[in-house]
Design an enzyme around this catalytic site. Structure first.
Site, PDB file in Angstrom:
ATOM      1  N   LYS A 122       4.041  29.098  41.858  1.00  0.00           N
ATOM      2  CA  LYS A 122       5.479  28.879  41.610  1.00  0.00           C
ATOM      3  C   LYS A 122       5.853  27.554  42.257  1.00  0.00           C
ATOM      4  O   LYS A 122       5.213  27.129  43.224  1.00  0.00           O
ATOM      5  CB  LYS A 122       6.305  30.001  42.247  1.00  0.00           C
ATOM      6  CG  LYS A 122       7.692  30.149  41.688  1.00  0.00           C
ATOM      7  CD  LYS A 122       7.721  30.939  40.397  1.00  0.00           C
ATOM      8  CE  LYS A 122       9.088  30.891  39.746  1.00  0.00           C
ATOM      9  NZ  LYS A 122       9.167  31.787  38.583  1.00  0.00           N
ATOM     10  N   ASP A 129      11.934  28.047  34.788  1.00  0.00           N
ATOM     11  CA  ASP A 129      12.558  29.150  35.521  1.00  0.00           C
ATOM     12  C   ASP A 129      14.035  28.749  35.629  1.00  0.00           C
ATOM     13  O   ASP A 129      14.507  27.929  34.827  1.00  0.00           O
ATOM     14  CB  ASP A 129      11.894  29.334  36.899  1.00  0.00           C
ATOM     15  CG  ASP A 129      12.335  30.619  37.601  1.00  0.00           C
ATOM     16  OD1 ASP A 129      11.871  31.700  37.220  1.00  0.00           O
ATOM     17  OD2 ASP A 129      13.170  30.555  38.533  1.00  0.00           O
TER      18      ASP A 129
END
Ligand code: NDP
Length: 446
Positions: free
Chosen positions: A126, A166
């Site tokens: 991430k 995201d």
């Protein structure tokens, strides 16, 4: 808390101070895995849990850029390459002022198990930045994305690390970053997913997380011989995941009554469908306006602040951000008759609220399982890029639907096998963990 969990959490908190979201994510997984470690002493001996909790690599970097007034701005960029036991690191980039290392570690940690659940060969990662795209012009966003990629490009690659979008990172940002990567590397390769359809993107990728979340809820409903037909649904957020969750609910005959953004929420008893859903798409993706404008346009209720969960609904789909559904919200939902919650966002429900849902026998789909459709379809985008071909919309949707059914089956089967029937939280954590743990065992102490 058992001694087993307590010991691990004491170490995690000492070594990773001031990272509460990461502690929260680790604790939930460790609690679920206790029965697995009891049955598999070999994992304990090989310190699989201790190793899985520590990222393989963390990259932090300066992102300088110049705004439209000619003023130099400095943001911080991150990539957490958490675990590559079953494939290249894979996970989104988040651009939001709240981004810090702890938030990205929580998201990267969750991603390991989620990616494993998809059955596709993807490790967990991430990244992102504390940059806030709100209120910036397209030119400013482009200059920021170019600066961000000017550092990130040396750490990623089609077989190394493949980021996606995201919060705050959609098609526009992916495009700007892809362009900069291509210029720096002089290579057109699949290093990002969520790309435009004309240059390597996959059909259904924009829809995938929201559709997948609803497909997962549909599977949970089926266990009680129910369907979405005629159900009232609350959705939080109005970004990518919320938009397509709403569309899929409409297609399945349900009615979405609420949506929100970080300023407030709307309640539209007519249902957010047809031209009303089109309006949300234009408002949020083109004009980049506030949800209050929807209420003004269609004459429905608007309330400032949080409160989206205080509505009479059957199903709740939290699709905005972490810890947005708290214990009082859970109580309000249950009181109003809600019997199914499927997490479109990552860790949107606080641990107390999760416990409350489980105690009340609510069908509760944790994000790790319920929102895995996004990364699964990213995996399908990677496959298409490698094969240099494009599947049709129907083919991708069919594969997504099958993956979501399989994730549901894997979670419910693992929950059963390890003594917590019907508990999708434990089931998803266990099923996701086993594949990664076995790969780590096979690959030795690295
Ligand atoms: P978007 O940026 O498209 O939308 C986010 C939405 O949530 C916006 O409506 C935003 O409101 C709202 N929001 C964000 N932060 C807050 C906050 N602190 N308080 C209240 N509302 C907030 O993001 P996505 O739809 O892509 O992501 C939503 C969630 O889904 C995240 O948890 C993400 O990690 C998760 N997820 C996303 C995937 C994907 O494929 N995109 C895949 C798997 C999970 P505003 O516009 O006012 O900021």
């Amino acid at each position: 808390m058992s001694a087993f969990v307590d010991n691990i959490m004491t170490d995690v908190k000492n070594v990773n101070q001031a990272e509460p979201e990461f502690h929260q994510a680790v604790q939930e997984v460790v609690e679920s895995l206790e029965p697995v470690i009891e049955r598999h002493p070999e994992y304990k001996e090989a310190k699989i849990l201790e190793r899985i909790i520590e990222p393989e690599r963390v990259i932090m970097f300066r992102v300088p850029w110049v705004d439209n007034a000619g003023v130099v701005q400095v943001n911080r960029g991150f990539r957490v390459e958490f675990n590559s036991a079953i494939g290249p690191y894979k996970g989104g980039l988040r651009f939001h002022p709240s981004v810090n290392l702890g938030i990205l570690k929580f998201l990267g940690f969750e991603q390991i198990f989620k990616n494993s659940l998809t059955t596709l060969p993807m490790g967990g990662g991430k990244g992102g930045s504390d940059f806030d795209p709100h209120g910036k012009t397209d030119d400013e966003v482009m200059r920021f994305c170019q600066s961000f990629m000017s550092e990130l490009f040396r750490h990623i690659g089609p077989n190394t690390d493949v980021p996606a979008g995201d919060i705050g990172v959609g098609g526009r940002e992916i495009g700007f970053m892809f362009g900069q990567y291509k210029k720096l590397q002089n290579a057109f390769e699949g290093i990002l997913t969520g790309k435009g359809l004309g240059w390597g993107g996959s059909l259904i990728r924009p829809e995938a997380t929201g559709y997948g979340c609803v497909y997962f809820a549909e599977e949970m409903l089926k266990t009680q011989k129910k369907s979405f037909d005629g159900l009232r649904v609350a959705v939080s957020g109005s970004g990518n995941v919320a938009q397509y969750a709403t569309q899929k609910v409409n297609q399945l005959g349900g009615k979405v009554i609420t949506m929100s953004d970080s300023s407030g929420y709307i309640i539209d008893q007519n249902g957010i469908s047809g031209e009303r859903w089109d309006y949300i798409m234009d408002l949020k993706n083109v004009r980049r306006g506030r949800i209050q404008e929807y209420a003004e346009k269609f004459g429905c209720e608007y309330h400032k602040g949080a409160g989206v969960w205080n509505t009479k609904v059957d199903v709740a789909l939290p699709c905005a951000t972490q810890n947005e559904l708290q214990i009082d919200d859970a109580k309000a939902l249950i009181k109003n008759g809600c019997f199914c919650v499927s997490e479109g966002a990552n860790m949107p429900t606080t641990p107390e609220a999760v416990d409350f849902f489980l105690e009340n026998k609510t069908l509760f789909g944790p994000g790790k399982a319920a929102n895995a459709g996004g990364v699964a379809t990213s995996g399908l985008e990677m496959s298409q890029n490698s094969m240099r071909l494009s599947w049709t919309r129907e083919e991708v949707d069919e594969k997504l639907h099958r993956i979501m059914r399989e994730i549901h089956t894997a979670a419910i089967t693992a929950a059963d096998k390890y003594g917590s029937p019907g508990n999708y939280v434990k089931g998803a954590n266990i099923a996701g963990f086993l594949k990664v743990a076995n790969a780590m065992m096979d690959q030795g102490i690295v």
